[in-house]
Design an enzyme around this catalytic site. Structure first.
Site, PDB file in Angstrom:
ATOM      1  N   ASP A  88       0.828  -1.200   0.000  1.00  0.00           N
ATOM      2  CA  ASP A  88       0.000   0.000   0.000  1.00  0.00           C
ATOM      3  C   ASP A  88       0.867   1.256   0.000  1.00  0.00           C
ATOM      4  O   ASP A  88       2.011   1.219  -0.439  1.00  0.00           O
ATOM      5  CB  ASP A  88      -0.932  -0.039   1.229  1.00  0.00           C
ATOM      6  CG  ASP A  88      -2.285   0.597   0.964  1.00  0.00           C
ATOM      7  OD1 ASP A  88      -2.318   1.823   0.750  1.00  0.00           O
ATOM      8  OD2 ASP A  88      -3.302  -0.124   0.966  1.00  0.00           O
ATOM      9  N   HIS A 284      -3.683   5.971   3.746  1.00  0.00           N
ATOM     10  CA  HIS A 284      -4.417   4.867   3.125  1.00  0.00           C
ATOM     11  C   HIS A 284      -3.943   3.511   3.658  1.00  0.00           C
ATOM     12  O   HIS A 284      -4.742   2.680   4.100  1.00  0.00           O
ATOM     13  CB  HIS A 284      -4.249   4.938   1.610  1.00  0.00           C
ATOM     14  CG  HIS A 284      -5.132   4.024   0.840  1.00  0.00           C
ATOM     15  ND1 HIS A 284      -4.747   2.761   0.463  1.00  0.00           N
ATOM     16  CD2 HIS A 284      -6.383   4.191   0.360  1.00  0.00           C
ATOM     17  CE1 HIS A 284      -5.728   2.188  -0.209  1.00  0.00           C
ATOM     18  NE2 HIS A 284      -6.736   3.033  -0.293  1.00  0.00           N
ATOM     19  N   SER A 456     -11.184  -0.393  -1.216  1.00  0.00           N
ATOM     20  CA  SER A 456      -9.943  -0.435  -0.435  1.00  0.00           C
ATOM     21  C   SER A 456     -10.190  -0.848   1.002  1.00  0.00           C
ATOM     22  O   SER A 456      -9.315  -1.406   1.659  1.00  0.00           O
ATOM     23  CB  SER A 456      -9.281   0.946  -0.425  1.00  0.00           C
ATOM     24  OG  SER A 456      -8.548   1.174  -1.582  1.00  0.00           O
TER      25      SER A 456
END
Length: 533
Positions: A88, A284, A456
């Site tokens: 990621d 994220h 996600s």
């Protein structure tokens, strides 16, 4: 490109865009799930923060029955630790709710500048950062257009997509600038940056500009709530980043890395700072890690799905589209260093070196590693050739080349026709299952927590359940875990609304399994399968 929430604004609105015994019964079945009364009232804040853990039959919320699994199936059981690779944007390994579950490479001596374990990466104590000091990047279509190789079969398509996205984002810039101007007008009038909808409504004026700004901000706040300034800033950053970096033909984000991204054998690059040059940019990946592994029942933030997960950070996803090389090497790094589950909350429409990634997926399969991947946030049927989403596990939409790769779509918080999140991709072949992906509460950098949404967020929910299975039933293979996740899910036969075109089809046809992942059911099936080995 990072599959973060997709914000879409008009001038007057904003929409945000994550069996153990005979007494145990399957949590839900097609016969009774379609009879569940719709929950009309909003979810309570305390439930919303952990709705993916709740139970559809008990709470009428389409969660994964995680709490029920812990209470009835895992109580007094002790599983093994499972390393989960988070490929990621990076992970804040110092976060208060994650630092106790971060992987440490016991074969490496910290800070000695020597590759002690001889894996090619010096001082890789908690993972590896394949992006080095790079943060912003082009989209893959931008890189294709920039190269200008018209002989490539996908050049023409990429150029058309690029031109459309550039035009759309130039329009979005005008839009966001208009809204920020309205916000400033109201803010200056009220002499405060953070104001309420009541204060805006109370404005009485004959000034045309102020009145127009009032109407705009009333609509904005009505849609977003009191945190409208944060939402607006996120949206502005998204639009400006698209124009300044993602779609900018003059921008080169790779130069600082120092490698040749066209050479898969050029492997000595990056560094060991797994959250990157700016910890805030690891939001994220930190959120994804938290969904899987933030410590349960510690009165901090939310709860993770898997109590025995150990997080390995692999930074390979920039603010833009990821390079095939970084993803391929990132998967191999996680596999070679002991990961048994890998989460990939990323994806893109073009993949010039897709074979590198395919080979890495097959390598993971040969080492019994499960890869959980997000389906994407375009609201498209990705079975259609014009809606490709990479990486995937089939190059012809007919056969899968690996049995260790599972693709996940996103569910909304409410059961009914709107069960599937409107941004989620779908497909009866290329999407395997669905799980919660709307308004998921988890860790973000610097000891903070936040709601995020997207496939996600759905992907790590499934990776968390997969980790539970691998923890409590370690004899099961990656292929068996995938089978369990798909076969044990909650079936829904009712019609749902899908994607940007609001297509109506039975939920059973929205993915290959036609099911929602359910931790309770999965663990029951895992018990049966493990006892037969």
């Amino acid at each position: 490109m990072k599959l973060i929430k997709n914000l879409a604004l008009t001038a007057f609105a904003i929409v945000t865009l994550a069996s153990c015994g005979t007494s145990k019964m399957i949590s839900t079945s097609a016969a009774n799930v379609d009879k569940i009364p719709l929950k009309i009232s909003p979810i309570k804040e305390s439930d919303l923060k952990r709705w993916s853990h709740l139970d559809l039959m008990k709470d009428t919320i389409p969660g994964m029955s995680v709490d029920k699994a812990y209470a009835e199936l895992l109580k007094n059981k002790k599983g093994v630790k499972v390393i989960v690779g988070i490929v990621d944007s990076g992970v804040d390994i110092d976060h208060e709710d994650l630092k106790s579950v971060i992987w440490t490479n016991s074969k490496e001596v910290a800070g000695n500048g020597i590759d002690d374990d001889k894996n090619g990466y010096i001082d890789d104590i908690h993972g590896w950062n394949f992006l080095g000091n790079s943060g912003n990047e082009n989209l893959e279509m931008t890189r294709i257009v920039k190269k200008g190789d018209t002989s490539l079969q996908f050049y023409k398509e990429a150029k058309a997509d690029y031109d459309k996205q550039l035009e759309d984002n130039q329009g979005s810039k005008q839009q966001v600038d208009f809204i920020f101007k309205a916000n400033k007008t109201v803010s200056d009038y009220l002499k405060k940056e953070n104001y309420t909808i009541e204060e805006v409504t109370a404005i009485t004026t004959t000034d045309a500009t102020l009145n127009q700004s009032k109407q705009v901000m009333m609509s904005i706040i009505g849609q977003t709530g009191p945190d409208f300034n944060s939402e607006l800033k996120d949206y502005k950053n998204q639009v400006y980043d698209m124009l300044n970096y993602n779609l900018n033909l003059e921008f080169d984000g790779r130069k600082v890395v120092g490698d040749n991204p066209e050479d898969i054998n050029d492997k000595v690059y990056g560094n060991n700072i797994v959250y990157g040059p700016n910890k805030e940019d690891a939001l994220h990946g930190t959120h994804v890690a938290g969904i899987i592994a933030q410590v349960r029942n510690n009165n901090l933030g939310g709860d993770g799905i898997a109590n025995n997960a150990i997080i390995m950070a692999v930074r390979a996803v920039p603010n833009g589209d990821e390079y095939d090389k970084d993803i391929a090497l990132g998967i191999r790094y996680a596999v070679d260093n002991g990961a048994k589950v890998i989460n990939g909350s990323f994806g893109k429409s073009y993949s010039p070196h897709k074979q590198w990634v395919y080979d890495a997926i097959k390598y993971a399969a040969s080492k019994d590693v499960l890869i959980v991947h997000a389906a994407g946030n375009d609201g498209h049927d990705i079975d259609l050739p014009e809606n490709k989403n990479y990486p995937n596990d089939s190059d012809d939409n007919k056969t899968e080349f690996a049995n260790n790769f599972i693709t996940v779509g996103a569910l909304n918080t409410t059961y009914g026709s709107g069960l599937v999140a409107n941004f989620s991709n779908f497909g009866s072949f290329n999407v395997d299952v669905f799980s919660p992906g709307m308004k998921i509460y988890a860790t973000v950098p610097n000891n903070k927590y936040k709601y995020e949404q997207g496939t996600s967020m759905a992907s790590p929910n499934v990776a968390g359940v997969a980790t539970l299975i691998r923890s409590y039933y370690p004899t099961l293979t990656a292929a068996q875990v995938k089978q369990i996740l798909m076969d044990s899910g909650t079936p829904v036969t009712s019609t749902v609304i899908l994607g940007e075109k609001e297509e109506k089809r039975p939920f059973t046809n929205a993915s290959k399994s036609g099911k929602m992942v359910n931790a309770y059911n999965a663990l029951l099936m895992a018990e049966k399968m493990a006892t037969k080995k």
